[in-house]
Design an enzyme around this catalytic site. Structure first.
Site, short mmCIF file in Angstrom:
data_model
loop_
_atom_site.label_atom_id
_atom_site.label_comp_id
_atom_site.label_asym_id
_atom_site.label_seq_id
_atom_site.Cartn_x
_atom_site.Cartn_y
_atom_site.Cartn_z
CG HIS A 74 -5.65 2.09 7.24
ND1 HIS A 74 -5.79 0.80 6.78
CD2 HIS A 74 -6.77 2.37 7.96
CE1 HIS A 74 -6.94 0.31 7.21
NE2 HIS A 74 -7.55 1.24 7.90
NE ARG A 120 -2.12 0.58 3.88
CZ ARG A 120 -1.40 1.20 4.81
NH1 ARG A 120 -1.02 2.46 4.64
NH2 ARG A 120 -1.03 0.58 5.92
CE1 TYR A 165 1.99 2.18 8.39
CE2 TYR A 165 0.91 3.82 9.76
CZ TYR A 165 0.95 3.08 8.60
OH TYR A 165 -0.03 3.24 7.65
#
Length: 374
Positions: free
Chosen positions: A275, A271, A284
């Site tokens: 998100h 990805r 992260y």
């Protein structure tokens, strides 16, 4: 009185070689768009299908960019980007026939678009208008599913129903890597295997369950191995190589359609965006990781492969981008037409026959609205 040597004990069968996935992900095309070592047991799709896949991937990428922009403008409540995962979603659709079903997750807007659903209807859920903007029975596309993995049980139920009715249909169910940690995933695999349901499970392993990396989700050598314990044929594939994904999914769909039971495919992809628009992926993961995966971009990879084979011209590429721009322009113009929602629609389709409590709630809201207008 028989002895133990006279009794045939029926227990678990030994694991057959056919259930196990390839030790490394199947692939046909390198990150540079050149030929990889040919995988055994798989055949590359025709260039004609691959050109169509390229066109649809261009459309999907532009749709994703436009939807992301609309979210920034406040036109959408939320948008989970699928940029970087186009090979998985487009290959999934191209492997299906018109009579087959798709059960998507919330991130699979590219697949729903490629299945022929109107772009406005694809975004209806994400606008907050309705739970589903299209007719699942007409499109054979289940609603975009927000809860993790619950659609897998629905997919297996549909596959079982098609089989019991004697219909020639296959169900493809998408799930993310995070969804494989849900109980619904395991229940769906077990049910599908026991009843031999014609369903293909496609795991889009994009490396993160929101912010949790794969290594902190599972100790399995690959998610594809999770099918073996349930007796489900499994495979892993380079999810950014559309040639490989389509080849593997063709085989998986053929197995399911021929009555040989379910098939689990893990596609290793990434990805590229957050998100959702509310996420900060920089908290992260580092930029170097994103750049490594961006170098394996599925759209550019397929384009380089076809162009190198002389199967895709600059005119073909320009035409695909022009079509994609027309799609984006149409989406912008139509989504700008604000609708006036009827709040009383809250009570529609809750029950086939409204309950007394629901009727009372509706009357109460109607009275409150009239009082506000007075």
């Amino acid at each position: 009185m028989p002895t133990t040597t006279d009794v045939t004990l029926k227990g678990p069968q030994p694991v057959t070689k056919g259930l196990l996935p390839s030790p490394v992900p199947v692939r046909f095309v390198t990150e540079a768009g050149t030929a990889a070592d040919a995988p055994s047991g798989y055949t590359a799709p025709s260039d004609e299908r691959l050109r169509e896949a390229h066109r649809r991937m261009i459309m999907a990428r532009r749709f994703d960019q436009q939807a992301t922009a609309l979210t920034a403008q406040g036109r959408l409540a939320v948008y989970p980007s699928s940029r970087g995962q186009e090979a998985c979603q487009i290959a999934g659709i191209l492997a299906l026939q018109p009579q087959d079903w798709l059960f998507p997750t919330y991130r699979d807007t590219a697949a729903v678009l490629a299945r022929g659903v109107d772009p406005i209807d694809v975004l209806t859920l994400l606008r907050g208008d309705w739970h589903c903007g299209y007719d699942p029975m007409e499109t054979r596309v289940a609603p975009l599913c927000t809860p993790l993995a619950t659609q897998l049980l629905h997919a297996v139920g549909m596959a079982d129903a098609l089989q019991r009715k004697g219909e020639d249909g296959v169900v493809m169910a998408f799930v993310g890597d995070g969804g494989t940690s849900e109980g619904d995933f395991h229940e769906a695999l077990n049910f599908a295997a026991v009843f031999g349901a014609p369903v293909v499970f496609l795991i889009q392993n994009n490396q993160y369950a929101i912010s949790v990396p794969l290594a902190e989700q599972t100790a399995a050598p690959a998610l594809a191995y999770k099918g073996v314990g349930y007796g489900v044929r499994s495979e892993q594939v380079d999810g950014n190589d559309l040639v490989a994904v389509l080849s593997v999914l063709d085989k998986a769909v053929e197995q399911a359609r021929s009555g040989r039971g379910p098939f689990l495919v893990e596609a290793h992809t990434y990805r590229l965006d957050g998100h959702t628009n509310a996420d900060d992926p920089g908290r992260y993961r580092d930029e170097a990781e994103v750049e490594r995966w961006a170098a394996a971009d599925p759209v550019q990879r397929l384009q380089a492969w076809l162009h190198g084979r002389g199967s895709l011209t600059e005119q073909d590429i320009d035409a695909a981008h022009a079509e994609a721009e027309a799609l984006a322009a149409d989406l912008r113009s139509r989504i700008a037409l604000e609708s006036s929602p009827d709040v009383l629609e809250l009570f529609e389709h809750v029950y086939a026959e409204p309950t007394p409590q629901l009727k009372e709630q509706r009357r109460s809201l109607e009275a409150e609205l009239k009082g506000a207008e007075a």
